[in-house]
Design an enzyme around this catalytic site. Structure first.
Site, PDB file in Angstrom:
ATOM      1  N   ASP A  44     -87.152 -12.034 -50.674  1.00 49.31           N
ATOM      2  CA  ASP A  44     -86.127 -13.066 -50.479  1.00 49.31           C
ATOM      3  C   ASP A  44     -86.687 -14.440 -50.808  1.00 49.31           C
ATOM      4  OD1 ASP A  44     -84.040 -11.463 -49.822  1.00 49.31           O
ATOM      5  OD2 ASP A  44     -84.001 -11.950 -47.686  1.00 49.31           O
ATOM      6  N   ASP A  66     -79.320  -2.370 -49.292  1.00 52.20           N
ATOM      7  CA  ASP A  66     -80.144  -3.245 -48.452  1.00 52.20           C
ATOM      8  C   ASP A  66     -80.494  -2.548 -47.138  1.00 52.20           C
ATOM      9  OD1 ASP A  66     -81.444  -5.581 -47.702  1.00 52.20           O
ATOM     10  OD2 ASP A  66     -79.725  -6.888 -48.017  1.00 52.20           O
TER      11      ASP A  66
HETATM   12  C1  DGJ Z   1     -81.171  -9.519 -47.513  1.00 49.16           C
HETATM   13  C2  DGJ Z   1     -81.352  -9.482 -49.007  1.00 49.16           C
HETATM   14  O1  DGJ Z   1     -82.705  -9.493 -49.349  1.00 49.16           O
HETATM   15  C3  DGJ Z   1     -80.605 -10.649 -49.616  1.00 49.16           C
HETATM   16  O2  DGJ Z   1     -80.815 -10.704 -50.997  1.00 49.16           O
HETATM   17  C4  DGJ Z   1     -79.150 -10.515 -49.291  1.00 49.16           C
HETATM   18  O3  DGJ Z   1     -78.632  -9.373 -49.900  1.00 49.16           O
HETATM   19  C5  DGJ Z   1     -78.950 -10.446 -47.782  1.00 49.16           C
HETATM   20  N1  DGJ Z   1     -79.754  -9.435 -47.188  1.00 49.16           N
HETATM   21  C6  DGJ Z   1     -77.494 -10.177 -47.456  1.00 49.16           C
HETATM   22  O4  DGJ Z   1     -77.283 -10.000 -46.127  1.00 49.16           O
END
Ligand code: DGJ
Length: 731
Positions: free
Chosen positions: A544, A474
């Protein structure tokens, strides 16, 4: 005066040209042609020694010969020929007002760069043309690789400094693609932001320049480094000429689409020059990222099918046989930071019961990570949450016949972390200036060798010590104050390039050391998706935004540039946190099944009926996953155009077809529009199998490809947020 100037410049390149052989040339002319798929790409050295575009489009017969191009005349005294001649790679100099491919500042103050042909090497699929400045020892190897199956061209340039002194690259592109004069070109691209990525935009190309870019240090979601150009008039998803280009670079980038003074269209792509430069020492070379270009005469759908094929067959880490994406479960939306051994084990048991193949524990397992204020940088397992380390959970997951994946965010640090307390100098910053936080975190300066080694070291250790099959990598903020005070001032702006080179280096080394480990590129959603990172990662997190209706739009936009083989799509809870929209579990599944299926719902809240329905849908997905992920995608109806949306995927071997159809809302008792399938064998028989929803009464079970394509199929879809899916199996 103008005439005299250009005549003088002419002398040097001819001298070079006479020294080298004329591969592909006629009568000593230098014309180079690359053929691949249904595409021909032709460039030539013009009478002034410039490398000029000759042709890019539908493949022409081998017997077709091309004359060497001639430099075009300038326009009055205001536009020298360098502005009217479609060059493949232009130095900034000699009165260029268009986007340059290379701009250099030399230590003596000279900033003029005029590149002329020096030599070349050519094979059937690779062409390297070396250009040299008219007086200085600056060489540019303009590189082309043609993909024989799809006709995709991979452009790059290698800049060599043999001047005996360092110089500063102020701007560099991988190259320029030129389209001939035309007043009817339309530009397509995607824009977005967090939780709203992949919005398709369309505009006519007219005078001026459209700059798509990221200044964020990374790819970003504001634009994605992909463009597509078609022509107005007789064109659609399956018809018409389409050109496209995509940049393989995960740092700040720029693609400029510009009309020249003769209404020719130029597409120039490379790292973004904003706030960036590169000090290139004598004896060093600078290799640009790849800038891919393609052509299809089969409409915008044909263009994306070519790109998908290229990505699956030639780009992804295991190409030409990338593994199918396992159906995964991810803990994030269920437990957020509240992960612990018992809770994750309970989720794992539930996940296994519905046919999940990979269990991924997301954020929260390390350091003092109880929310987003602390812990990033401290990659040791939190002993309160996992008193015996990760092993018991991993063993449990394995005992349930799933593999185990883990979330990491390697390039970031919270101020409240042991790492930051120990190494406050490791973050991007300007000495004595504020350090702007995003999500309470700062960006580690990966360009620094010690930070590179630290990140590679902890990831390697993590993978050595635990049986981890998958990393979700991430990256949850963009850059601010991108200072790098540890190197001399004149080198500090190298940070934009060196950071990304080190990022790629770490990914590559990890893959070498742990070849079985798969990696997802995530940046708070789809903020780091490009053809550069896709060489090192097996999948990407699309957004997201997991609202299944919104997803139809995002997934469609995504599909223009990127294959469903990497497009992760989770089924999450309803009403969604995004829009508070309520959607049936079946609808949510059918939306996610357009890509690589995952589940991100809180299984602790599911009813027995939910589990039964999920089990059925996951089983159905597994029967079509190869078709959906690696087949040919046809967009039958766009969610952008009305109440309905539908896609069709045809397997590579043509034996299976998977159709997904969605209805936003019924109005005035109108029936669902008939679906006309595409890409089938007219004479073959196909048997229809409904998976979800119903076809109209009277629909034949078996019919020819011609019937499904020309007569079409009616679905009995009515109501709000309805969805259906069926397959056709070739007999
Ligand atoms: C952003 C990601 O897109 C989410 O799926 C998740 O992993 C969060 N970060 C966790 O902090």
């Amino acid at each position: 005066m103008k005439h005299v100037t250009w005549a003088i410049l002419f002398l040097t390149p001819v001298a070079f040209a006479l020294q080298s052989s004329g591969g592909g040339a006629k009568d000593g002319q230098r014309v180079f042609r690359l053929n691949g798929g249904d595409v021909s790409y032709v460039v030539g050295v013009n009478d002034e020694g410039e490398l000029q575009t000759v042709y890019w489009g539908k493949r022409l017969p081998e017997s077709q010969e091309f004359q060497a191009p001639k430099q075009r005349q300038g326009l009055a005294s205001f536009d020298m020929p360098v502005n009217t001649t479609p060059q493949e790679f232009t130095g900034w100099g000699g009165g260029l007002y268009l986007e340059p491919d290379l701009k250099i500042t030399f230590p003596d103050g000279n900033r003029d760069l005029v590149l002329k042909y020096a030599s070349h090497t050519a094979t059937a699929d690779q062409l390297d043309v070396v250009m040299k400045d008219i007086s200085r020892e600056v060489y540019v190897k303009v590189q082309y690789h043609m993909d024989s199956a799809t006709g995709l061209i991979r452009r790059s340039a290698e800049i060599s400094n043999r001047t005996g002194a360092p110089f500063t690259i102020e701007q560099v592109a991988s190259g320029t693609y030129n389209l001939p004069r035309g007043a009817d070109y339309q530009l397509h691209y995607v824009t977005g932001r967090w939780a709203a990525e992949w919005n398709l935009q369309q505009q006519p190309i007219h005078g001026g320049k459209t700059v798509l870019e990221s200044r964020r240090g990374t790819t970003g979601a504001q634009n994605n480094p992909w463009v597509m150009i078609d022509r107005t008039g007789d064109h659609d998803q399956d018809h018409g000429d389409v050109w496209f280009a995509a940049l393989g670079w995960s740092g700040s980038w720029q693609i400029a689409v510009e009309q020249d003074p003769t209404k020719g269209t130029r597409i120039t792509g490379g790292p973004n020059a904003f706030d960036s430069s590169y000090l290139l020492k004598s004896g060093e070379t600078f290799q640009t990222p790849y800038f891919y270009g393609g052509f299809s005469s089969n409409g915008t759908g044909g263009a994306s099918r070519l790109l998908h094929r290229f990505e699956v067959d030639s780009l992804l880490p295991h190409a030409p046989h990338p593994k199918l994406r396992p159906v995964l479960y991810n803990s994030w939306e269920a437990t957020a930071f509240k992960v612990d051994e018992a809770g994750q084990m309970a989720l794992a048991e539930k996940a296994a019961s519905i046919g999940i193949e990979r269990f991924v524990m997301d954020d929260g397992w390390f350091g003092q990570r109880n929310d987003d204020h602390a812990g990033l940088g401290d990659w040791n397992v939190n002993p309160k949450k996992f008193p015996h380390g990760l092993k018991p959970l991993i063993d449990k997951v394995h005992s349930l016949k799933m593999d185990f994946g883990l979330w990491v965010e390697p390039e970031m640090v919270n101020l409240d972390s042991d790492l930051y307390r120990k190494h406050p100098d490791w973050v991007l910053n300007f000495t004595g200036r504020p350090r702007t936080e995003g999500r309470n975190q700062l960006v580690l300066n990966l360009a620094r060798p010690d930070v590179h080694d630290y990140v590679l070291g902890f990831l390697d250790k993590l993978l050595n010590e635990n049986d981890i099959a998958f990393l979700k990598w991430d990256y949850n903020r963009n850059w601010s104050e991108p200072g790098w005070s540890a190197v001399p001032v004149e080198q500090q702006k190298n940070v934009y390039v060196d950071f990304i080179r080190n990022y790629y280096d770490i990914l590559q080394k990890l893959r070498q050391k742990h070849p079985a480990v798969e990696i997802e590129s995530c940046s708070g959603g789809g903020g780091r998706v490009d053809l550069g990172v896709m060489q090192f990662t097996d999948e990407v997190w699309t957004s997201d935004n997991t609202d299944a209706y919104d997803r139809l739009f995002l997934q469609e936009g995504f599909s223009y540039a990127y294959t469903p083989a990497v497009m992760m799509a989770w089924v999450t809870d309803s009403p969604t946190w995004v829009n508070q929209r309520s959607l049936s579990l079946e609808y949510r599944f059918l939306s996610s099944m357009q890509g690589s299926l995952g589940i991100g719902a809180n299984l602790n809240k599911w009813t027995p009926e939910d589990f039964a329905a999920a089990q059925k849908m996951i089983a159905a997905y597994k029967t079509v996953r190869q078709t959906v992920q690696q087949g040919d995608l046809y967009r039958l109806m766009s969610p952008r155009e009305g109440e309905q949306a539908a896609t069709e995927s045809v397997s590579r071997d043509g034996k299976q077809v998977a159709v997904f159809a969605y209805l936003h809302s019924s109005t005035q008792m109108y029936p669902y529009p008939r679906l006309y399938l595409r890409g089938l064998d007219e004479n073959a028989m196909y048997e229809l199998h409904p998976v979800a929803g119903k076809v109209n009464e009277g629909t034949p079970v078996k019919a020819t490809g011609a019937y499904w394509m020309h007569h079409g199929v009616d679905l009995a879809l009515r109501g709000d947020f309805q969805a259906a899916m069926f397959t056709l199996e070739r007999q």
